[in-house]
Scaffold this active site. Structure first.
Site: not given
Length: 725
Positions: A99, A191
């Site tokens: 990430h 998210n």
């Protein structure tokens, strides 16, 4: 502390080589990186056009707080400076997840080097600070330490594509430490289809949501009053560990673009403060969604070209035109912003959407000009004045949910720049004060009960209680309207057992559920936030009680008189209707009352026939009425009207005669009821039954002698008079 929230995981990695592209004069710059064609997000944010003016910034250090970075990636290595590993102390901040490498590539993949992609910054100084482990997990304390470490090591921008819904004092203090040291913080909103996560939710952090290639907000991009900007976050192509490249989605991929654009702005004008950079990026964004700021897109899509163009120019008031109430600019209920008023434009109007009943705290600080030149006034939606400013230029007001208007005004000539802050705290719910077991809110027993409450202050605890008269099954559920609240439910049967229910998480939307068979008794329910935080949000506590069905009648399972009706039923004294019900709320008829009294007294059949003008021998209640007449309980000249409801006065008289005999009782004191006089024929009987504790009024001062009596009330009276001690 629960884990930090994750992000959209990488999808299938792809790798395609293309011949180098040449730059087109007057258009966006096209670097000679073979995979640049996959980076369409640079065109959406107009980064490619901003490159006509500035492409690099090696004058400052940008810290990336994440899972680390692939330290040897050929598209990143030259742009990296020494970092820190806070997960595995003493080791380099290598990326064991991927990430952080993706976020860093978007931010500062080496541009125009004939390899891979181009980041927003072609050349930069990126300091990787590893705060998340191989699974992408971390905690607020480590992220807070990462912020302080980055500040202390000289970073001027800190990127955080991470977040957690739970408020942390340590994290807020670290964010303020960065602001106090002139360091710009940028973070992804998260998210979760929910509220903005922390640290993005802090007013001094530039929060970034995500849109797709058609500039539609991603359905999982968090929203709320803390959203500042959006950037592309769908299928974002970037670097991957192992000298690789792949596509990922989420707000984590949007935030690095804004961080890179902020660095381009600071290259053009390094004197800008973090507040000024935030204002500039908001003011130059492309408006999306509702006009002006909104909960989903903030001030809009970040625009690198405009931001770079305006970087060296005086900052504009991003809320203009807002000089009338009709043209009031939307203002987040939680924000820190800047504005400007002048002698020629002396008034600014703002519109605030209050999400719940609660306190709005507004503060006005002059940036230029005298403090006394500025004032604030608060109005409701109808423009009725609610509150004016005080010498401290502050308004604190508890407001209902809805829209209010704020008016900022200036006296005198010249211009005055100001900083305006707004904060919000939810008001106590309708069940307060129930912070202790002794002051718990008593809830009526129902099959389905729902409580909407909140934790309006730190360490708020809410207690409720219900007394269940019958065994059955209890099903409890707690839902929240925000992931920021992590409720813990405790269930207790008084004097017997206690159960703590804490299974909520981000994955199940912080939901708590519990069910069990229960015995009769008093039950207490305690709700609190796991972290003891005050939360601007609400919980819904649903209580479903399914009692064991009555063995007597289908329609008394939840009735208040069930116990007494079942008692009489088991003794064979009462019956029901063909539909299996007792019809407890229907008025009892004169005939039915006579039948039940005869059964209780076990009276024989009358030896002599009776005559009523409205009831013959074939009537179902005839035998009972005849027996009561023979005993003197009913007068022989009485018109029976057997199918009519019996009044309270008539019923009390019948019950008195059945219990005490036909002698008229003596009245020794005045009844407390104002709706029956001493001259009323039933007054002595009502007095005797009231004085004996058998009957009471409909209210403290009304007996309602002419009203009917329900079948349930009559059953309770029968049991009370003949069977209770």
């Amino acid at each position: 502390m629960k884990k930090m929230l994750g992000w959209a995981l990488a999808v299938t990695m792809t790798m395609t080589l293309h011949p180098p592209w040449a730059s087109a004069e007057g258009e966006g710059i096209v670097p000679k990186d073979p995979l640049f064609s996959k980076q369409t997000y640079h065109q959406l944010t107009k980064v490619d056009k901003a490159w006509n003016s500035v492409k690099v910034n090696t004058d400052l250090v940008i810290a990336v707080l994440d899972t680390g970075v692939d330290l040897g990636h050929p598209d990143l290595k030259a742009n990296l400076v020494e970092g820190v590993n806070l997960v595995h102390s003493g080791k380099p901040p290598a990326d064991d997840n991927g990430h952080g490498t993706a976020a860093t590539g978007i931010l500062a993949g080496i541009g125009n080097n004939g390899t891979g992609i181009a980041g927003v910054l072609w050349k930069a100084k990126i300091m990787p600070i590893k705060v998340l482990d191989a699974n992408g997990n971390g905690d607020a304390a480590r992220v807070a330490k990462g912020i302080r470490t980055a500040v202390d090591k000289g970073a001027k921008i800190i990127l955080m594509s991470l977040g957690d819904p739970i408020y942390s004092t340590a994290l807020e203090q670290a964010a303020q430490y960065a602001e106090d040291n002139n360091v710009l913080l940028i973070a992804a909103t998260g998210n979760d289809e929910n509220r903005v996560t922390y640290p993005a939710a802090f007013p001094t952090v530039l929060s970034v949501g995500a849109v797709d290639g058609n500039l539609r907000v991603l359905n999982y991009s968090n929203n709320g009053p803390e959203v500042d900007l959006v950037a592309p976050g769908s299928k974002i192509y970037s670097t991957d560990p192992g000298e690789d490249y792949s596509t990922r989605s989420g707000t984590s991929m949007a935030a690095p673009q804004v961080a890179g654009i902020a660095a381009l702005v600071l290259k053009k004008n390094p004197k800008l403060s973090p507040q000024q950079v935030r204002t500039l990026l908001k003011g130059t964004a492309r408006d999306l969604g509702e006009e002006g700021w909104d909960l989903n897109t903030g001030y809009g899509l970040v625009n690198a070209e405009k931001a770079v163009e305006q970087a060296s120019k005086p900052l504009k008031d991003i809320h203009e035109p807002n000089d009338t109430a009709a043209g009031a600019a939307p203002l987040p209920v939680i924000t820190r912003t800047q504005g400007q008023v002048s002698g020629t434009n002396p008034v600014d109007w703002y519109r605030i959407d209050v999400p719940y009943k609660g306190e709005v705290n507004l503060k006005l600080f002059p940036v230029s000009g005298n403090k006394g030149e500025l004032s604030m006034e608060l109005y409701d939606a109808a423009q009725q004045r609610l509150e004016g400013t005080n010498p401290a230029n502050q308004i604190r007001k508890v407001l209902p949910r809805g829209k209010v208007l704020l008016r900022v005004a200036k006296k005198g000539t010249g211009s005055s720049e100001y900083t305006l802050t707004s904060d919000f705290s939810i008001a106590a719910d309708a069940y307060e004060s129930n912070n202790a077991k002794a002051s718990s809110t008593v809830l009526p027993v129902k099959k389905q009960a729902t409580v909407v409450g909140n934790f309006h202050q730190p360490k708020d605890v809410d207690w409720y209680q219900m007394t269940y008269p019958w065994e059955g099954k209890l099903e409890l559920q707690v839902k929240t309207d925000t992931l920021r609240m992590d409720p813990v439910l405790t269930v207790e049967q008084e004097g017997k057992w206690s159960k703590v229910v804490d299974n909520g998480s981000v994955a199940n939307e912080q939901r708590e559920q519990w069910s069990s068979a229960i015995n009769p008794g008093r039950y207490f329910f305690q709700l609190k936030d796991y972290y003891g935080n005050a939360v601007d949000g609400q919980y819904t506590f649903s209580i479903h009680y399914n009692p064991k069905p009555s063995e007597a009648f289908d329609d008394i399972t939840m009735h208040w008189s069930r116990k007494d009706i079942e008692f009489l039923y088991k003794k064979g004294l009462i019956g029901g209707f063909p539909d299996g019900g007792y019809h407890p709320n229907e008025a009892i008829t004169r005939g039915s009352a006579a039948v039940l009294i005869r059964r209780v007294l076990d009276l024989p059949e009358a030896s002599h026939p009776i005559t009523f003008s409205d009831m013959g021998r074939g009537h179902w209640a005839y035998a009972a009425v005849a027996s009561l007449v023979a005993e003197g309980i009913l007068a022989p000249s009485f018109t029976m009207r057997p199918d009519a409801p019996v009044s309270r006065a008539e019923l009390v008289t019948m019950l008195y005669r059945a219990k005490f005999g036909t002698t008229v009782p003596k009245v020794q004191q005045k009844l407390p009821f104002t709706d029956i006089s001493a001259g009323n024929w039933a007054y002595p009987y009502i007095y005797k039954m009231w004085n004996a504790g058998y009957v009471s009024g409909r209210s403290n001062d009304r007996f309602a002698p002419d009203q009917s009596t329900t079948r349930a009330e009559f059953a309770v009276l029968l049991k009370r008079i003949w069977f209770d001690k």
